[in-house]
Design a protein around this motif. Structure first.
Motif, PDB file in Angstrom:
ATOM      1  N   ILE A 231      19.748  54.146  29.732  1.00 23.73           N
ATOM      2  CA  ILE A 231      19.206  52.780  29.654  1.00 23.73           C
ATOM      3  C   ILE A 231      19.032  52.236  31.070  1.00 23.73           C
ATOM      4  CG2 ILE A 231      19.693  50.412  28.871  1.00 23.73           C
ATOM      5  CD1 ILE A 231      21.306  51.692  26.525  1.00 23.73           C
ATOM      6  N   HIS A 232      17.872  51.661  31.337  1.00 24.27           N
ATOM      7  CA  HIS A 232      17.610  51.067  32.650  1.00 24.27           C
ATOM      8  C   HIS A 232      18.440  49.785  32.778  1.00 24.27           C
ATOM      9  CE1 HIS A 232      14.455  49.050  35.509  1.00 24.27           C
ATOM     10  NE2 HIS A 232      15.653  49.158  36.043  1.00 24.27           N
ATOM     11  N   LEU A 233      19.507  49.891  33.548  1.00 25.41           N
ATOM     12  CA  LEU A 233      20.442  48.764  33.685  1.00 25.41           C
ATOM     13  C   LEU A 233      20.337  48.166  35.086  1.00 25.41           C
ATOM     14  CD1 LEU A 233      22.976  47.085  32.764  1.00 25.41           C
ATOM     15  CD2 LEU A 233      24.369  48.978  33.609  1.00 25.41           C
ATOM     16  N   GLU A 234      20.145  46.854  35.142  1.00 24.65           N
ATOM     17  CA  GLU A 234      20.107  46.152  36.426  1.00 24.65           C
ATOM     18  C   GLU A 234      21.162  45.057  36.410  1.00 24.65           C
ATOM     19  OE1 GLU A 234      18.330  46.687  39.131  1.00 24.65           O
ATOM     20  OE2 GLU A 234      16.899  48.168  38.398  1.00 24.65           O
ATOM     21  N   SER A 235      22.085  45.123  37.364  1.00 23.63           N
ATOM     22  CA  SER A 235      23.118  44.093  37.474  1.00 23.63           C
ATOM     23  C   SER A 235      22.929  43.350  38.790  1.00 23.63           C
ATOM     24  CB  SER A 235      24.505  44.729  37.447  1.00 23.63           C
ATOM     25  OG  SER A 235      24.659  45.468  36.251  1.00 23.63           O
ATOM     26  N   LEU A 236      22.950  42.026  38.741  1.00 23.99           N
ATOM     27  CA  LEU A 236      22.661  41.245  39.951  1.00 23.99           C
ATOM     28  C   LEU A 236      23.828  41.233  40.928  1.00 23.99           C
ATOM     29  CD1 LEU A 236      20.653  38.241  38.456  1.00 23.99           C
ATOM     30  CD2 LEU A 236      19.871  40.507  39.156  1.00 23.99           C
ATOM     31  N   ALA A 237      25.037  41.374  40.402  1.00 25.64           N
ATOM     32  CA  ALA A 237      26.205  41.488  41.280  1.00 25.64           C
ATOM     33  C   ALA A 237      27.150  42.490  40.638  1.00 25.64           C
ATOM     34  CB  ALA A 237      26.887  40.142  41.427  1.00 25.64           C
ATOM     35  N   ILE A 238      27.563  43.471  41.423  1.00 25.55           N
ATOM     36  CA  ILE A 238      28.520  44.450  40.881  1.00 25.55           C
ATOM     37  C   ILE A 238      29.836  44.301  41.646  1.00 25.55           C
ATOM     38  CG2 ILE A 238      29.014  46.877  40.416  1.00 25.55           C
ATOM     39  CD1 ILE A 238      26.035  47.408  40.277  1.00 25.55           C
ATOM     40  N   ILE A 239      30.863  43.979  40.901  1.00 23.82           N
ATOM     41  CA  ILE A 239      32.181  43.812  41.526  1.00 23.82           C
ATOM     42  C   ILE A 239      32.887  45.163  41.554  1.00 23.82           C
ATOM     43  CG2 ILE A 239      34.433  42.688  41.334  1.00 23.82           C
ATOM     44  CD1 ILE A 239      33.010  40.324  40.031  1.00 23.82           C
ATOM     45  N   GLU A 240      33.234  45.574  42.750  1.00 26.61           N
ATOM     46  CA  GLU A 240      33.927  46.862  42.916  1.00 26.61           C
ATOM     47  C   GLU A 240      35.409  46.706  42.606  1.00 26.61           C
ATOM     48  OE1 GLU A 240      33.076  50.036  42.719  1.00 26.61           O
ATOM     49  OE2 GLU A 240      31.730  49.836  44.451  1.00 26.61           O
ATOM     50  N   SER A 241      35.973  45.606  43.092  1.00 25.95           N
ATOM     51  CA  SER A 241      37.389  45.327  42.814  1.00 25.95           C
ATOM     52  C   SER A 241      37.648  43.833  42.960  1.00 25.95           C
ATOM     53  CB  SER A 241      38.284  46.107  43.782  1.00 25.95           C
ATOM     54  OG  SER A 241      38.089  45.644  45.094  1.00 25.95           O
ATOM     55  N   MET A 242      38.676  43.384  42.272  1.00 22.22           N
ATOM     56  CA  MET A 242      39.099  41.994  42.457  1.00 22.22           C
ATOM     57  C   MET A 242      40.607  41.919  42.283  1.00 22.22           C
ATOM     58  SD  MET A 242      37.244  40.313  39.147  1.00 22.22           S
ATOM     59  CE  MET A 242      38.003  40.382  37.525  1.00 22.22           C
ATOM     60  N   ASP A 243      41.199  41.005  43.023  1.00 25.15           N
ATOM     61  CA  ASP A 243      42.659  40.941  43.074  1.00 25.15           C
ATOM     62  C   ASP A 243      43.121  39.559  42.608  1.00 25.15           C
ATOM     63  OD1 ASP A 243      45.327  40.679  43.896  1.00 25.15           O
ATOM     64  OD2 ASP A 243      45.037  42.188  45.477  1.00 25.15           O
ATOM     65  N   GLU A 244      43.838  39.549  41.482  1.00 32.34           N
ATOM     66  CA  GLU A 244      44.253  38.247  40.939  1.00 32.34           C
ATOM     67  C   GLU A 244      45.295  37.539  41.824  1.00 32.34           C
ATOM     68  OE1 GLU A 244      46.084  40.226  37.226  1.00 32.34           O
ATOM     69  OE2 GLU A 244      47.384  38.524  37.611  1.00 32.34           O
ATOM     70  N   LYS A 245      46.005  38.325  42.639  1.00 33.59           N
ATOM     71  CA  LYS A 245      47.036  37.695  43.484  1.00 33.59           C
ATOM     72  C   LYS A 245      46.414  37.019  44.704  1.00 33.59           C
ATOM     73  CE  LYS A 245      50.960  40.400  42.017  1.00 33.59           C
ATOM     74  NZ  LYS A 245      50.365  41.664  41.473  1.00 33.59           N
ATOM     75  N   THR A 246      45.520  37.731  45.371  1.00 33.17           N
ATOM     76  CA  THR A 246      44.911  37.166  46.590  1.00 33.17           C
ATOM     77  C   THR A 246      43.590  36.449  46.287  1.00 33.17           C
ATOM     78  OG1 THR A 246      43.681  39.196  46.979  1.00 33.17           O
ATOM     79  CG2 THR A 246      45.865  39.033  48.005  1.00 33.17           C
ATOM     80  N   GLY A 247      42.999  36.755  45.141  1.00 32.21           N
ATOM     81  CA  GLY A 247      41.706  36.163  44.777  1.00 32.21           C
ATOM     82  C   GLY A 247      40.541  36.881  45.450  1.00 32.21           C
ATOM     83  N   GLU A 248      40.849  37.979  46.152  1.00 34.36           N
ATOM     84  CA  GLU A 248      39.794  38.686  46.887  1.00 34.36           C
ATOM     85  C   GLU A 248      38.856  39.431  45.931  1.00 34.36           C
ATOM     86  OE1 GLU A 248      39.060  41.955  50.412  1.00 34.36           O
ATOM     87  OE2 GLU A 248      40.854  42.085  49.166  1.00 34.36           O
ATOM     88  N   ILE A 249      37.558  39.306  46.221  1.00 37.39           N
ATOM     89  CA  ILE A 249      36.547  39.994  45.404  1.00 37.39           C
ATOM     90  C   ILE A 249      35.723  40.895  46.327  1.00 37.39           C
ATOM     91  CG2 ILE A 249      34.487  39.689  43.963  1.00 37.39           C
ATOM     92  CD1 ILE A 249      35.662  36.926  43.157  1.00 37.39           C
ATOM     93  N   VAL A 250      35.627  42.180  45.979  1.00 40.44           N
ATOM     94  CA  VAL A 250      34.824  43.104  46.783  1.00 40.44           C
ATOM     95  C   VAL A 250      33.612  43.523  45.950  1.00 40.44           C
ATOM     96  CG1 VAL A 250      34.786  45.342  47.977  1.00 40.44           C
ATOM     97  CG2 VAL A 250      36.882  43.937  47.977  1.00 40.44           C
ATOM     98  N   PHE A 251      32.422  43.376  46.547  1.00 42.44           N
ATOM     99  CA  PHE A 251      31.197  43.759  45.841  1.00 42.44           C
ATOM    100  C   PHE A 251      30.758  45.159  46.229  1.00 42.44           C
ATOM    101  CE2 PHE A 251      31.003  39.107  45.827  1.00 42.44           C
ATOM    102  CZ  PHE A 251      30.759  38.886  44.480  1.00 42.44           C
ATOM    103  N   ARG A 252      30.058  45.815  45.317  1.00 44.55           N
ATOM    104  CA  ARG A 252      29.456  47.121  45.630  1.00 44.55           C
ATOM    105  C   ARG A 252      28.250  46.885  46.515  1.00 44.55           C
ATOM    106  NH1 ARG A 252      28.371  50.849  40.580  1.00 44.55           N
ATOM    107  NH2 ARG A 252      30.628  50.561  40.457  1.00 44.55           N
ATOM    108  N   GLU A 253      28.182  47.580  47.618  1.00 39.69           N
ATOM    109  CA  GLU A 253      27.041  47.388  48.544  1.00 39.69           C
ATOM    110  C   GLU A 253      26.110  48.577  48.508  1.00 39.69           C
ATOM    111  OE1 GLU A 253      26.424  44.586  49.763  1.00 39.69           O
ATOM    112  OE2 GLU A 253      28.347  43.594  49.590  1.00 39.69           O
TER     113      GLU A 253
END
Ligand code: 5GP
Length: 253
Positions: A231-253
């Motif tokens: 299936i041709h899937l397009e995601s506008l933002a892909i989160i690679e990881s996120m940390d509930e303690k620090t709140g840090e969000i890393v996006f796939r580049e």
């Protein structure tokens, strides 16, 4: 141009020119073919570069959305991202409009005559995507009714956020053979919602063109499952990881 060469050829033929002359004309013709083929190749390369540029715009994702997630998104326990202030409760329709334009770019050249989403959070985004494609939106209704009456397509979906299974239904009146459907949803986690929607499209005999997601949680299996189905899937933002303690969000580049 061909006409011109043909005329020259005929003239030479009529003048009983040497074989050498004919060979020369053939060579010129061949060099033109090579030249044109080169041009064609150049054009192909150009368009693929443009396509790549579109993709690269803001890395894998849409910069505006990624910035907003970083600014207003809240990482909760259980791998849940809260984006209630602009997407899931209060809705920033200007952002949705930009998202609609981005999906239009990503599905450029595809024939789409219907957007299918799932209530409730998908509806807002789907409406602004539909504006770009100038097509109607249908949303699958969630229901717990055991005996669903009437002419509907039905699928079961396991809710990621609520952890229970529910039915989704779409009236046969609004989707069917001949439709070319783009699925839209706010989040992609384990892929259950998209799978349910795809099941309904298949049962209806419509064609599934692809799926557009606002936020894909790339560390969960949904993206892989959907892509592996072709299936041709397009995601506008892909989160690679996120940390509930620090709140840090890393996006796939
Ligand atoms: P899936 O079916 O892919 O497992 O989960 C997608 C659905 O669950 C979406 O329709 C979305 O409503 C909800 N969802 C999954 N993960 C999240 C999340 O992290 N945050 C929010 N707000 N909704 C989520």
């Amino acid at each position: 141009m061909t006409k011109g060469y043909f005329a020259d050829y005929v003239t030479i033929e009529n003048n009983r020119e040497t074989l050498e002359n004919k060979r020369e004309i053939l060579n010129i013709l061949l060099s033109d073919v090579v030249f044109l083929w080169g041009k064609h190749l150049q054009f192909k390369l150009d368009t693929s570069t443009i396509k790549r540029e579109i993709k690269r715009d803001g890395g894998y994702g849409m910069q505006l959305l990624k910035d907003r997630i970083r600014k207003d998104g809240k990482v909760k326990e259980g791998n849940v991202l809260k984006v209630d202030s602009f997407l899931n409760h209060q809705m920033d329709t200007s952002l949705f409009r930009e998202m609609g334009k981005e999906f239009k770019k990503r599905f450029e050249g595809e024939e789409i005559n219907k957007i299918l989403t799932i209530e409730a959070s998908g509806i807002g985004i789907a409406c602004l995507v539909a504006e770009e494609f100038h097509v109607p939106v249908v949303f699958a209704k969630k229901t717990q009714t055991k005996n669903i009456a009437g002419d509907v397509y039905k699928a079961q979906v396991e809710s990621y956020t609520h952890g229970r299974v529910y039915d989704i239904i779409v009236s046969k009146e609004f989707i069917g053979k001949g439709d070319k459907v783009l699925l839209i949803d706010d989040f992609l986690a384990n892929g259950k919602a998209l799978e349910g929607l795809a099941e309904i499209v298949a049962a209806s005999g419509a064609e599934l063109v692809g799926a557009g997601i606002a936020i894909e949680k790339g560390f969960q299996v949904g993206g892989e499952i959907i892509r592996s189905k072709g299936i041709h899937l397009e995601s506008l933002a892909i989160i690679e990881s996120m940390d509930e303690k620090t709140g840090e969000i890393v996006f796939r580049e």
